[in-house]
Enzyme design. Structure first.
Site, short mmCIF file in Angstrom:
data_model
loop_
_atom_site.label_atom_id
_atom_site.label_comp_id
_atom_site.label_asym_id
_atom_site.label_seq_id
_atom_site.Cartn_x
_atom_site.Cartn_y
_atom_site.Cartn_z
CE LYS A 76 44.65 -4.17 23.67
NZ LYS A 76 45.06 -3.03 22.95
CE LYS A 100 34.84 -2.77 18.51
NZ LYS A 100 35.66 -2.38 17.50
CE LYS A 112 39.89 3.63 18.05
NZ LYS A 112 38.95 2.23 17.76
CB THR A 196 38.98 -6.86 12.89
OG1 THR A 196 40.17 -6.30 13.87
CG2 THR A 196 37.83 -6.12 12.88
CG ASN A 227 44.19 -5.74 8.49
OD1 ASN A 227 44.15 -6.93 7.90
ND2 ASN A 227 43.92 -5.52 9.64
CB SER A 355 44.29 -6.64 21.34
OG SER A 355 44.62 -6.05 19.93
N1 GLU Z 1 41.15 -0.70 16.80
C1 GLU Z 1 40.53 -1.62 17.00
C2 GLU Z 1 38.95 -1.58 17.47
O1 GLU Z 1 38.66 -0.71 17.13
C3 GLU Z 1 41.36 -2.88 18.15
C4 GLU Z 1 41.59 -2.36 19.31
C5 GLU Z 1 42.51 -3.05 20.24
O2 GLU Z 1 42.99 -4.25 19.59
O3 GLU Z 1 42.89 -2.58 21.36
O4 GLU Z 1 38.47 -2.62 17.86
#
Ligand code: GLU
Length: 422
Positions: A76, A100, A112, A196, A227, A355
């Site tokens: 993810k 994370k 990513k 976030t 955002n 998410s």
């Molecule tokens: N881009 C966000 C992060 O860096 C969310 C990633 C996601 O929701 O999968 O945490």
């Protein structure tokens, strides 16, 4: 207008991620075999692909999708569009996503992706074609039970919709769970867009109480007004905090008695930046970091707090909404100064947490109210914060090292339990 200079140390982000990992691995006394597995990404896909521009010419673009570790579930992580994106940056961000997801106990590994592009230089139609072609190229490795992208820097719900539509066209049926951060009309989750920011605010409420402070009496400086940054400013203002400074890539604005985030947002909408906001003084991004305030929130890009700036940080709490905003040297300086740094993999985990809720709702075709989403998010953030604090106190280490160690241990346990194939 205030022009920004690049940060004075720009160490390779993947080297930084590996150094942070090594520190956590040392603390856990991780065996060399496991260390070797987790120190590098499991899979990396690079794609070069053509996009037809509006003037009829064709331009080549480069994109990536990196999956760091697949042991705890599907991978993810977001997709970013940025002109200076590198494979090493994507590797670092993918590794951070593993931590994370582990620190918040989400059943995912980290990934990513991104494309080297400055989206501001292209029309909406061009960005749509670029997105659809990139989605097609990475369809080799993504999937609702394999790897689920989401928004990140310079990407948004509309871009997620195009990815979802492209993959659905390939399949011949709708695949909502292929991405998260989708618009509500096609299976997005209530509360995802601000998740976030909201997650960081839930963490800050705990951190402020832990430090014996009163949130309503704090002065907050926020670097980055995208955002996350803009929503954090609005939410903290509503909770009574004084937002003394905000900034974007062009510079910042400061008012010791506080800014009205809604008015600053309107100004940014009208002029493209916060810098000329009339009710405040112009400051640079470097000055913002050194301001007299209680809470500093880096919500822009990586490495904004480096070893040159860290000694001048006056905030008592730094809460990281951006990924990788503090260099390891700066981290040590802040720790020695007694600054509580709530690390990105914890403070910035609200987005991926919702998410996950979106993905679960999509798979079940059963949708929650915003109140339910926020309540579940609060529960995850509170629990994660207290687990990390406990680890930090037990070993007398920073929250970054504690969060890292907790996360690395969970991923390492999954790898060890599953064993090595064949
Ligand atoms: N881009 C966000 C992060 O860096 C969310 C990633 C996601 O929701 O999968 O945490």
């Amino acid at each position: 207008m205030v022009f920004e200079t690049l940060p004075d140390t720009t160490e390779n982000l993947f080297t930084i991620a590996q150094r942070q990992f090594d520190r956590a691995a040392d603390l856990l006394d991780l065996p060399a075999g496991l260390r070797g597995i987790l120190r590098v990404p499991q899979r990396e896909l690079s794609v070069n692909f053509p996009v037809k521009l509006d003037d009829g010419t064709t331009r080549m673009f480069t994109g990536y999708r990196v999956q760091h570790n697949l042991s705890r579930g599907p991978t993810k992580g977001g997709i970013r569009y940025h002109p200076s994106l590198t494979l090493d940056e994507v590797r670092a961000l993918a590794m951070w996503m593993s931590w994370k997801c582990a620190v918040t106990h989400l059943p995912y590994g980290g990934a990513k992706g991104g494309v080297i592009v400055d989206p501001k230089q292209f029309s909406q139609h061009e960005i749509e074609r670029l997105t659809r072609r990139y989605a097609s190229e990475i369809s080799l490795v993504i999937g609702p039970d394999r790897d689920i992208p989401a928004p990140d820097v310079n990407t948004n719900p509309q871009i997620m919709a195009w990815i979802m539509d492209t993959i659905s066209m390939h399949q011949g049926y709708t695949v909502p769970a292929i991405v998260t951060g989708k618009p509500l009309t096609i299976g997005g989750s209530e509360g995802r867009h601000e998740a976030t920011a909201r997650g960081l605010v839930y963490i800050l409420i705990e951190a402020v109480a832990h430090a014996g402070m009163n949130l309503a009496q704090t002065r907050v400086a926020i670097q980055g007004f995208g955002n996350a940054g803009a929503s954090i400013a609005r939410m903290l203002h509503a909770l009574g905090a004084t937002i003394v400074a905000v900034s974007d890539s062009q510079g910042g604005v400061y008012h010791p008695r506080g800014l009205d985030p809604a008015a600053v947002a309107l100004h940014k909408e009208a002029t493209g930046s916060v810098v000329d906001y009339p009710e405040g003084d112009q400051i640079s991004n470097a000055t913002l970091i050194e301001l007299d305030c209680d809470i500093l929130i880096p919500a822009a890009l990586a490495q904004s707090i480096n070893s040159a700036r860290a000694p001048h940080v006056r905030a008592r709490i730094v809460a990281e909404a951006a990924n990788g905003p503090t260099t390891p040297e700066a981290d040590e300086i802040l720790f020695d100064q007694g600054v509580m740094v709530v690390p990105d993999i914890l403070a910035g985990a609200g987005g991926v947490t919702v998410s996950y809720f979106e993905w679960v709702q999509g798979l079940q075709s059963f949708f929650w109210s915003e109140r339910e989403v926020n309540a579940q998010l609060e529960r995850v953030m509170q629990r994660s914060f207290h687990q990390v604090v406990q680890m930090a106190q037990q070993h007398q280490i920073s929250l970054r090292t504690a969060a890292g160690a907790l996360a690395v241990r969970r991923v390492a346990d999954a790898v060890a339990t599953r064993g090595i194939y064949p």
